[in-house]
Enzyme design. Structure first.
Site, mmCIF file in Angstrom:
data_model
loop_
_atom_site.group_PDB
_atom_site.id
_atom_site.type_symbol
_atom_site.label_atom_id
_atom_site.label_comp_id
_atom_site.label_asym_id
_atom_site.label_seq_id
_atom_site.Cartn_x
_atom_site.Cartn_y
_atom_site.Cartn_z
ATOM 1 N N ARG A 129 0.849 -1.191 0.000
ATOM 2 C CA ARG A 129 0.000 0.000 0.000
ATOM 3 C C ARG A 129 0.887 1.245 0.000
ATOM 4 O O ARG A 129 1.551 1.543 0.991
ATOM 5 C CB ARG A 129 -0.923 0.023 1.231
ATOM 6 C CG ARG A 129 -1.711 1.336 1.323
ATOM 7 C CD ARG A 129 -2.942 1.286 2.200
ATOM 8 N NE ARG A 129 -2.668 1.126 3.608
ATOM 9 C CZ ARG A 129 -3.586 1.301 4.574
ATOM 10 N NH1 ARG A 129 -4.826 1.639 4.257
ATOM 11 N NH2 ARG A 129 -3.275 1.117 5.829
ATOM 12 N N ASP A 188 -3.887 3.053 14.441
ATOM 13 C CA ASP A 188 -3.028 3.575 13.388
ATOM 14 C C ASP A 188 -3.489 4.985 13.056
ATOM 15 O O ASP A 188 -4.284 5.572 13.797
ATOM 16 C CB ASP A 188 -3.011 2.655 12.162
ATOM 17 C CG ASP A 188 -4.370 2.540 11.474
ATOM 18 O OD1 ASP A 188 -5.309 3.272 11.862
ATOM 19 O OD2 ASP A 188 -4.483 1.734 10.534
#
Length: 476
Positions: free
Chosen positions: A168, A450
């Protein structure tokens, strides 16, 4: 240590030297990066400007809906490119940053795929980025190893591992300040994408594999088309077959849910379906509606996957992806085990199992976990549900989702509590401490946090501060 690299005309490296930097920042690779940056800079800035215009429209009362001008795409008969054989089964996927130990453990975890992350779970220090790209080269060459002298342990890739590797890159809105082109920081998306493709395409193709990505933060098909154009140019420039580069889109912005099929169509030759990026999606809903009167979100813990707008978008994702022959991958439950506390671990296992059961019954083909100990739980749920099949793409439900359902933010018996306020403050501060110290994924209060989950905490505090009176609070 002085940085002494030969760079193409117009390219300047500002980041400091690190071991292995010369291995990845070669003149030839930087020339490839610069070509993509020059080719797509104007288009990238254009789609970012479009985001601002859409926010202005929403601020002024224009609710999004399914577009009449793209109705023909939604109603016509087409499919995305066929799924590579090595990706037919994606029943359990694990995610984490491009840290060397994380990559080794994830590839050894028995998950079907591993999404290694330059985005939400990585703090984008120059050292992390350089190390991350070197780690990926070693992973694809299958010689990745780590010796932890302090612990007296060695981590090495199990050569029998069949876990598929996805990468990603960072989102289109982010810049890589350590690399300038013509005096201006380049796109972080283009840097991450180009570096990985350039260095790893040959080892991937030699192994009979494609070059697989997860694409974050897309909001509409124009942004999907930009990525598709980048994939096509990269394939042409590197002389690799069309559709060698494939991508799963993270459906993590609320605006994108109104144009799911259009985004799949834009990426048709390169598509690998979509993933329900739940935490960014919640953040997107809060951020996008921050100036809309009457829309106030409750404590984060109360915004579950079964509340109306979250249920609607995930049902639409499954229906749209399966209609077009693509995978629908579930999201990540944030619960993680605590090996020092059996009671917490048991609760985490139970919560994750229930989450995956719900997704399997909805029609998802697989789902995410954040910790290797959770892989078997997710795997068992989907194995049992699918009865030996690799996926359930042939199941095309008819959920009959209307556009109004995607912005139905009514949550029964919801509230804003002092506990919710305190939790958001603690998570925001502790996560920023972790991020500034180079760790983009942090285990806090038995949850994996996160950038996405921290953004929920931050955006909720902002919204509550600006729109909530004490009469809205549920006090102890």
């Amino acid at each position: 240590m002085a940085l002494n690299l030969e760079t193409p005309k117009g390219v300047e490296i500002l980041g400091p030297n690190h071991p292995g930097i010369e291995k990845i920042l070669t003149k030839e690779c930087l020339a490839f990066v610069a070509e993509l940056e020059r080719e797509f800079k104007r288009e990238r800035l254009g789609v970012l400007q479009e985001r601002l215009r859409k926010q202005f429209d929403l601020d002024n009362g224009a609710l999004p809906d399914f577009l009449e001008e793209t109705k023909s795409i939604r109603e016509s008969d087409w499919k995305v490119a066929s799924i590579p054989n090595d990706l037919l089964d994606r029943q359990v996927e694990i995610t984490g940053p491009v840290d060397r130990k994380m990559i080794i453990n994830a590839l050894n975890s028995d998950a079907k795929t591993f999404m290694t992350d330059f985005e939400d779970s990585m703090s984008p220090t120059w050292e992390n980025i350089i190390n991350g790209h070197n780690n990926l080269i070693d992973a694809n060459n299958r010689n990745i190893k780590l010796i932890d002298e302090a612990k007296g342990k060695t981590y090495a890739l199990n050569q029998e591992s069949q876990t598929s590797l996805f990468v990603r890159p960072r989102g289109l809105h982010l810049l890589e300040k350590n690399v300038l082109m013509d005096g201006i920081p380049i796109s972080a998306s283009i840097f991450d994408f180009a570096m990985y493709v350039y260095h790893s395409h040959q080892s991937r193709l030699n192994a009979g594999l494609g070059i697989y990505f997860y694409i974050p933060k897309l909001e509409n098909p124009n942004q999907a088309q930009l990525w598709d154009d980048m994939f096509t140019l990269a394939e042409d420039e590197l002389g690799i077959p069309r559709s060698s580069i494939r991508a799963t889109v993270l459906l993590e912005t609320i605006s994108a849910s109104y144009e799911i099929e259009e985004m799949l169509y834009s990426l048709k030759e390169h598509s690998l379906g979509m993933n329900a990026g739940r935490w960014d999606y919640i953040f997107s809903a809060i951020k996008r509606h921050r100036n809309v009167d009457g829309i106030i979100f409750p404590d984060r813990s109360q915004i579950t996957m079964t509340v109306p707008f979250m249920k609607a978008y995930t049902e639409l994702l499954v229906e749209s992806c399966h209609k077009r022959g693509a995978h629908a991958i579930g999201g990540m439950s944030a619960f993680i085990p605590n090996r020092k506390d059996p009671e917490v671990t048991e609760k985490a296992f139970e919560n994750v199992k229930n989450d995956k059961l719900r997704e399997a019954n909805m029609g998802f083909d697989g789902s995410w976990v954040a910790h290797p100990d959770l892989v078997s739980i997710c795997k068992d749920v989907f194995n049992e549900h699918l009865s030996g099949e690799a996926n359930q793409i042939s199941f095309v439900p008819r959920y009959n989702i209307e556009d109004s359902m995607l912005h139905n933010f009514e949550i029964e018996n919801s509230s804003i509590t002092m506990e919710g306020i305190h939790t958001n403050i603690k998570v925001g501060i502790l996560y920023m401490h972790s991020w500034l110290n180079g760790q983009g994924a942090a285990a806090l209060f038995n949850l994996m946090e996160d950038a996405a989950t921290a953004e929920i905490s931050r955006s909720q505090l902002w919204q509550w501060l600006h729109t909530v009176s004490y009469t809205h609070l549920t006090l102890p």
